[in-house]
Design a protein around this motif. Structure first.
Motif, PDB file in Angstrom:
ATOM      1  N   UNK A  82       0.682  -1.297   0.072  1.00  0.00           N
ATOM      2  CA  UNK A  82       0.059  -0.014   0.003  1.00  0.00           C
ATOM      3  C   UNK A  82       0.685   1.254   0.119  1.00  0.00           C
ATOM      4  N   UNK A  83       0.491   2.293  -0.558  1.00  0.00           N
ATOM      5  CA  UNK A  83       1.314   3.580  -0.574  1.00  0.00           C
ATOM      6  C   UNK A  83       1.398   4.346   0.812  1.00  0.00           C
ATOM      7  N   UNK A  84       2.003   3.758   1.736  1.00  0.00           N
ATOM      8  CA  UNK A  84       2.354   4.142   2.982  1.00  0.00           C
ATOM      9  C   UNK A  84       3.585   4.255   3.404  1.00  0.00           C
ATOM     10  N   UNK A  85       4.094   5.448   3.955  1.00  0.00           N
ATOM     11  CA  UNK A  85       5.244   5.747   4.277  1.00  0.00           C
ATOM     12  C   UNK A  85       5.569   6.182   5.967  1.00  0.00           C
ATOM     13  N   UNK A  86       6.555   5.326   6.248  1.00  0.00           N
ATOM     14  CA  UNK A  86       7.081   5.603   7.763  1.00  0.00           C
ATOM     15  C   UNK A  86       8.456   6.171   7.741  1.00  0.00           C
ATOM     16  N   UNK A  87       8.657   7.099   8.860  1.00  0.00           N
ATOM     17  CA  UNK A  87      10.375   7.725   8.882  1.00  0.00           C
ATOM     18  C   UNK A  87      10.726   6.933  10.083  1.00  0.00           C
ATOM     19  N   UNK A  88      11.914   6.449  10.028  1.00  0.00           N
ATOM     20  CA  UNK A  88      12.568   6.000  11.284  1.00  0.00           C
ATOM     21  C   UNK A  88      14.096   6.545  11.410  1.00  0.00           C
ATOM     22  N   UNK A  89      14.607   6.211  12.575  1.00  0.00           N
ATOM     23  CA  UNK A  89      15.953   6.713  12.694  1.00  0.00           C
ATOM     24  C   UNK A  89      17.192   6.073  12.227  1.00  0.00           C
ATOM     25  N   UNK A  90      17.073   4.948  12.136  1.00  0.00           N
ATOM     26  CA  UNK A  90      18.113   3.945  11.469  1.00  0.00           C
ATOM     27  C   UNK A  90      17.470   2.722  10.759  1.00  0.00           C
ATOM     28  N   UNK A  91      18.325   1.859  10.291  1.00  0.00           N
ATOM     29  CA  UNK A  91      18.013   0.715   9.278  1.00  0.00           C
ATOM     30  C   UNK A  91      18.011  -0.314  10.470  1.00  0.00           C
ATOM     31  N   UNK A  92      16.943  -1.003  10.439  1.00  0.00           N
ATOM     32  CA  UNK A  92      16.893  -2.337  11.256  1.00  0.00           C
ATOM     33  C   UNK A  92      16.094  -3.503  10.514  1.00  0.00           C
ATOM     34  N   UNK A  93      16.099  -4.596  11.062  1.00  0.00           N
ATOM     35  CA  UNK A  93      15.326  -5.698  10.393  1.00  0.00           C
ATOM     36  C   UNK A  93      13.846  -5.573  10.722  1.00  0.00           C
ATOM     37  N   UNK A  94      13.604  -4.883  11.829  1.00  0.00           N
ATOM     38  CA  UNK A  94      12.043  -4.666  12.037  1.00  0.00           C
ATOM     39  C   UNK A  94      12.088  -3.533  13.069  1.00  0.00           C
ATOM     40  N   UNK A  95      10.634  -3.236  13.142  1.00  0.00           N
ATOM     41  CA  UNK A  95      10.565  -1.899  13.750  1.00  0.00           C
ATOM     42  C   UNK A  95       9.625  -2.081  14.918  1.00  0.00           C
ATOM     43  N   UNK A  96       9.444  -1.299  16.029  1.00  0.00           N
ATOM     44  CA  UNK A  96       8.432  -1.422  17.027  1.00  0.00           C
ATOM     45  C   UNK A  96       8.016  -0.100  17.428  1.00  0.00           C
ATOM     46  N   UNK A  97       9.152   0.566  18.046  1.00  0.00           N
ATOM     47  CA  UNK A  97       8.884   2.051  18.426  1.00  0.00           C
ATOM     48  C   UNK A  97       9.800   3.018  18.196  1.00  0.00           C
ATOM     49  N   UNK A  98      10.528   2.956  16.733  1.00  0.00           N
ATOM     50  CA  UNK A  98      11.614   3.740  16.543  1.00  0.00           C
ATOM     51  C   UNK A  98      10.924   4.898  15.472  1.00  0.00           C
ATOM     52  N   UNK A  99       9.865   4.844  15.341  1.00  0.00           N
ATOM     53  CA  UNK A  99       9.371   5.928  14.371  1.00  0.00           C
ATOM     54  C   UNK A  99       9.441   7.484  14.645  1.00  0.00           C
ATOM     55  N   UNK A 100       9.802   8.212  13.538  1.00  0.00           N
ATOM     56  CA  UNK A 100      10.197   9.472  13.989  1.00  0.00           C
ATOM     57  C   UNK A 100       8.958  10.376  13.192  1.00  0.00           C
ATOM     58  N   UNK A 101       8.960  11.614  13.254  1.00  0.00           N
ATOM     59  CA  UNK A 101       8.218  12.770  12.623  1.00  0.00           C
ATOM     60  C   UNK A 101       8.723  12.633  11.105  1.00  0.00           C
ATOM     61  N   UNK A 102       8.035  12.929  10.112  1.00  0.00           N
ATOM     62  CA  UNK A 102       8.361  13.122   8.792  1.00  0.00           C
ATOM     63  C   UNK A 102       9.021  14.612   8.710  1.00  0.00           C
ATOM     64  N   UNK A 103       9.976  14.723   7.906  1.00  0.00           N
ATOM     65  CA  UNK A 103      10.210  16.271   7.657  1.00  0.00           C
ATOM     66  C   UNK A 103       9.434  16.759   6.682  1.00  0.00           C
ATOM     67  N   UNK A 104       9.669  18.246   6.791  1.00  0.00           N
ATOM     68  CA  UNK A 104       8.765  19.135   6.092  1.00  0.00           C
ATOM     69  C   UNK A 104       8.704  18.601   4.674  1.00  0.00           C
ATOM     70  N   UNK A 105       9.777  18.408   4.034  1.00  0.00           N
ATOM     71  CA  UNK A 105       9.821  18.102   2.803  1.00  0.00           C
ATOM     72  C   UNK A 105       9.109  16.683   2.227  1.00  0.00           C
ATOM     73  N   UNK A 106       8.387  16.058   3.258  1.00  0.00           N
ATOM     74  CA  UNK A 106       7.884  14.889   2.904  1.00  0.00           C
ATOM     75  C   UNK A 106       6.560  15.091   2.217  1.00  0.00           C
ATOM     76  N   UNK A 107       6.150  16.411   2.335  1.00  0.00           N
ATOM     77  CA  UNK A 107       4.937  16.695   1.399  1.00  0.00           C
ATOM     78  C   UNK A 107       5.014  16.424   0.025  1.00  0.00           C
TER      79      UNK A 107
END
Length: 159
Positions: A82-107
């Protein structure tokens, strides 16, 4: 994909976990080339440079990409179905609570049809999401892996 229903809960569509029942239709696909093109457009909006774009590999249900700009490095996860995007702080195999706010240019990503999640949305409890469309197979995976957040459910590496 509906971002929110009338009560504000995110609606999880059939197959959003990356799993389906045998009798269900094939999962939709978010074309990697479309994601890559959107990421390059975002890099231009950020006055940054694409460092990489890595296509989804089993069991991950997301592509990942990096942009470097004057504010540092930004990593995005592009959902493979699905056309969904999340921003994270670093590369991992999986994510649980490492999500970050998108930058302003994410528009630049929303302008081409992607849903870019805030950290608050991704860190919200799965129990606050609209889940009736999920299949029995998806619920078995959720019961097995026990994701606590919407983000951990949407962007996973379950096998």
């Amino acid at each position: 994909m509906n971002v929110e229903d009338s009560q504000g809960a995110f609606r999880l569509e059939l197959g959003v976990t990356g799993f389906r029942d045998r009798g269900d239709p094939l999962l939709p696909s978010t074309d990697a080339q479309t994601c890559r093109a959107a990421w390059y457009a975002a890099a231009r909006a950020a006055c940054g440079q694409v460092e990489d774009f890595t296509e989804q590999e089993y069991p991950q249900n997301f592509h990942s990409a990096t942009i470097s700009d004057r504010d540092g490095t930004r990593i995005a996860l592009f959902h493979a179905h699905y056309p969904l995007i999340a921003f994270v702080g670093d590369r991992r195999y999986w994510y649980t609570d490492e999500f970050q706010e998108p930058p302003t240019w994410a528009t630049a990503l929303t302008d081409v049809g992607f849903v870019v999640f805030s950290a608050a949305q991704l860190l919200s409890p799965l129990t606050e999401s609209d889940t009736p469309a999920l299949s029995a197979t998806e619920w078995r995976q959720i019961e097995h892996w026990r994701p606590e957040t919407l983000g951990a459910t949407l962007f996973n590496s379950w096998d």
